[in-house]
Structures are given as structure tokens and as C-alpha cells.
Design a protein around this motif. Structure first.
Motif, PDB file in Angstrom:
ATOM      1  N   VAL A 104     -18.098  -8.821  10.884  1.00  0.00           N
ATOM      2  CA  VAL A 104     -16.790  -9.001  11.696  1.00  0.00           C
ATOM      3  C   VAL A 104     -15.671  -9.229  10.478  1.00  0.00           C
ATOM      4  N   TYR A 105     -15.797 -10.026   9.566  1.00  0.00           N
ATOM      5  CA  TYR A 105     -14.725 -10.328   8.715  1.00  0.00           C
ATOM      6  C   TYR A 105     -14.552  -8.810   7.836  1.00  0.00           C
ATOM      7  N   PHE A 106     -15.700  -8.192   7.646  1.00  0.00           N
ATOM      8  CA  PHE A 106     -15.464  -6.800   6.540  1.00  0.00           C
ATOM      9  C   PHE A 106     -14.805  -5.709   7.503  1.00  0.00           C
ATOM     10  N   THR A 107     -15.256  -5.922   8.845  1.00  0.00           N
ATOM     11  CA  THR A 107     -14.703  -4.735   9.698  1.00  0.00           C
ATOM     12  C   THR A 107     -12.917  -5.137   9.812  1.00  0.00           C
ATOM     13  N   GLU A 108     -12.649  -6.370   9.824  1.00  0.00           N
ATOM     14  CA  GLU A 108     -11.220  -6.688   9.755  1.00  0.00           C
ATOM     15  C   GLU A 108     -10.473  -6.209   8.568  1.00  0.00           C
ATOM     16  N   LEU A 109     -11.270  -6.362   7.398  1.00  0.00           N
ATOM     17  CA  LEU A 109     -10.796  -6.190   6.177  1.00  0.00           C
ATOM     18  C   LEU A 109     -10.508  -4.797   6.110  1.00  0.00           C
ATOM     19  N   ARG A 110     -11.251  -3.952   6.409  1.00  0.00           N
ATOM     20  CA  ARG A 110     -11.126  -2.482   6.446  1.00  0.00           C
ATOM     21  C   ARG A 110     -10.154  -2.016   7.391  1.00  0.00           C
ATOM     22  N   ASN A 111      -9.960  -2.541   8.527  1.00  0.00           N
ATOM     23  CA  ASN A 111      -8.868  -2.456   9.600  1.00  0.00           C
ATOM     24  C   ASN A 111      -7.521  -2.703   8.935  1.00  0.00           C
ATOM     25  N   ASN A 112      -7.478  -3.612   8.139  1.00  0.00           N
ATOM     26  CA  ASN A 112      -6.445  -4.257   7.768  1.00  0.00           C
ATOM     27  C   ASN A 112      -5.962  -3.430   6.248  1.00  0.00           C
ATOM     28  N   PHE A 113      -6.885  -2.899   5.731  1.00  0.00           N
ATOM     29  CA  PHE A 113      -6.567  -2.043   4.480  1.00  0.00           C
ATOM     30  C   PHE A 113      -5.958  -0.686   5.127  1.00  0.00           C
ATOM     31  N   ASP A 114      -6.621  -0.017   6.455  1.00  0.00           N
ATOM     32  CA  ASP A 114      -6.120   1.182   6.903  1.00  0.00           C
ATOM     33  C   ASP A 114      -4.656   1.043   7.374  1.00  0.00           C
ATOM     34  N   GLN A 115      -4.474   0.002   7.912  1.00  0.00           N
ATOM     35  CA  GLN A 115      -2.873  -0.358   8.312  1.00  0.00           C
ATOM     36  C   GLN A 115      -2.074  -0.327   7.093  1.00  0.00           C
ATOM     37  N   LEU A 116      -2.628  -1.207   6.015  1.00  0.00           N
ATOM     38  CA  LEU A 116      -1.726  -1.414   4.835  1.00  0.00           C
ATOM     39  C   LEU A 116      -1.335   0.322   4.151  1.00  0.00           C
ATOM     40  N   GLN A 117      -2.523   1.216   4.275  1.00  0.00           N
ATOM     41  CA  GLN A 117      -2.278   2.589   3.916  1.00  0.00           C
ATOM     42  C   GLN A 117      -1.016   3.191   4.613  1.00  0.00           C
ATOM     43  N   GLN A 118      -1.287   3.176   5.960  1.00  0.00           N
ATOM     44  CA  GLN A 118      -0.170   3.659   6.767  1.00  0.00           C
ATOM     45  C   GLN A 118       1.090   3.275   6.319  1.00  0.00           C
ATOM     46  N   LEU A 119       1.241   1.741   6.225  1.00  0.00           N
ATOM     47  CA  LEU A 119       2.633   1.197   5.744  1.00  0.00           C
ATOM     48  C   LEU A 119       2.987   1.718   4.096  1.00  0.00           C
ATOM     49  N   GLU A 120       1.922   2.129   3.617  1.00  0.00           N
ATOM     50  CA  GLU A 120       2.257   2.315   2.235  1.00  0.00           C
ATOM     51  C   GLU A 120       2.818   3.722   2.091  1.00  0.00           C
ATOM     52  N   SER A 121       2.445   4.636   2.955  1.00  0.00           N
ATOM     53  CA  SER A 121       3.026   5.820   2.976  1.00  0.00           C
ATOM     54  C   SER A 121       4.544   5.784   3.413  1.00  0.00           C
TER      55      SER A 121
END
Length: 201
Positions: A104-121
Motif C-alpha cells: 500500500v505504501y509503495f503504491t502510494e509512493l509511486r503514485n506520488n512520484f508520478d504526480q511529482l513528475q507531472q508537476l515537474e514538467s
């Protein structure tokens, strides 16, 4: 000691030897099971806990680099390298044996990283984007803390399981010695004192 054992003596001796054989066989199987548990837990502590803890440590450093990139434009050239390293560690982390909570925590981490990449662009300086990025980074740090806590909890449980297995193995060994001693005494009693042996039949 008589030169020849009676039929009843032979039956009693055979019965005692059969009990001794069954006792040794059962003890051997139980000890083997205990050793298998120990081998699995030691292997799991290293492969799934210590290695995972190392991945979390590396991810923590890499996300710190991400934060530095947001505040320092000169570090932007390292963006792709850091992102690739994070994705590689994610893949390695996914290959470890994850518990339900850890997944659960690992899935949340990956989702948050995906969101961070979107913001990074969207490297805009507007306060709205900056606030969102900071919020996602805080969530990522929280995910990493939760994953680190899981490693500690699981390692403690595996250690407890190993200690319990060792105690059981030690107890079985003591019982085996005790039973074999009693059986040895009975065997000697039947062989050397045939007229005084207890009548079990």
C-alpha cells in the motif's frame, strides 16, 4: 546376562527399539523444520528487509536531490539522471517480497512520484505550483518513513520467529535426550534383569 533371550524379551526389546527409532525420526523431522524456518527468516531479513531499507535510504537521497533541483536551476541538467535512478530503485524494490501494508505504501509512493513528475514538467514559479510540489514531496517523505517503519517491524517479527524456532529446537533436543536415556535404562533392565522386568503384556 542370560545366553539366550526369551521370546517375550525379544518382543520387549524390539518394542523399545521401535519407540527409540520413531522418537529419533520424529525429532529429526521437527529439527529440520526448525532449521528451515531459521534459514527462511535469515534469508528474508537480508533479502527483503535490509536490502529494502537500503533502497529507502537511496530514494530518500534522490528525492532530496529533487528538492534541490526545484530551488536551484543549475541542477536541472541532472533531472533525467535522478529520475532514471528513482525508477530503477522502484523496479528493484518491487522485486522484494512486499507485505500487504508495505505494498500500500509503495503504491502510494509511486503514485506520488508520478504526480511529482507531472508537476515537474510545469516548472512555473507561481505559488500554486510551488505549493503543490511541496505538498507532494511531503507525501513522498511520509511514504518513505512508513516504508522504513515497516522494515523495522517486519525484521523484529522475523527475529522473534527465529528465536521461537530456536527455543523449540532446544526443547526438543532436551526431551529427546531424556527419552533416549529412559529407553536405554529400560533396555538394559530387560536384557540384564529378565526376571525382574515389568510385565507389560
Amino acid at each position: 546376562m542370560p545366553n539366550k533371550m526369551t521370546i517375550k524379551q525379544r518382543i520387549n526389546v524390539g518394542f523399545i527399539l521401535a519407540i527409540a527409532f520413531c522418537l529419533v525420526l520424529a525429532s529429526n523431522r521437527l529439527n529440520r523444520r526448525s532449521y528451515n524456518i531459521l534459514e527462511q527468516t535469515v534469508s528474508s531479513v537480508y533479502e527483503d528487509r535490509l536490502v529494502a531499507q537500503e533502497y529507502i535510504y537511496q530514494l530518500n537521497n534522490l528525492f532530496h536531490d529533487k528538492e534541490m533541483q526545484f530551488s536551484n536551476a543549475s541542477l536541472q541538467q541532472k533531472k533525467d539522471v535522478v529520475t532514471d535512478n528513482i525508477n530503477q530503485i522502484f523496479n528493484d524494490f518491487a522485486d522484494t517480497e512486499l507485505t500487504a501494508k508495505e505494498l500500500v505504501y509503495f503504491t502510494e509512493l509511486r503514485n506520488n512520484f508520478d504526480q511529482l513528475q507531472q508537476l515537474e514538467s510545469q516548472m512555473a514559479d507561481e505559488s500554486g505550483f510551488i505549493s503543490q510540489r511541496n505538498k507532494v514531496l511531503e507525501a513522498i517523505n511520509s511514504n518513505l518513513d512508513e516504508l522504513a517503519e515497516v522494515q523495522l517491524t517486519e525484521a523484529q517479527q522475523l527475529t522473534h520467529r527465529s528465536q521461537k524456532s530456536l527455543k523449540v529446537s532446544k526443547l526438543l533436543s532436551s526431551l529427546e535426550i531424556g527419552f533416549l536415556t529412559v529407553i536405554g535404562i529400560l533396555f538394559l533392565f530387560i536384557v540384564f534383569y529378565p526376571n525382574k522386568r515389568p510385565n507389560w503384556y
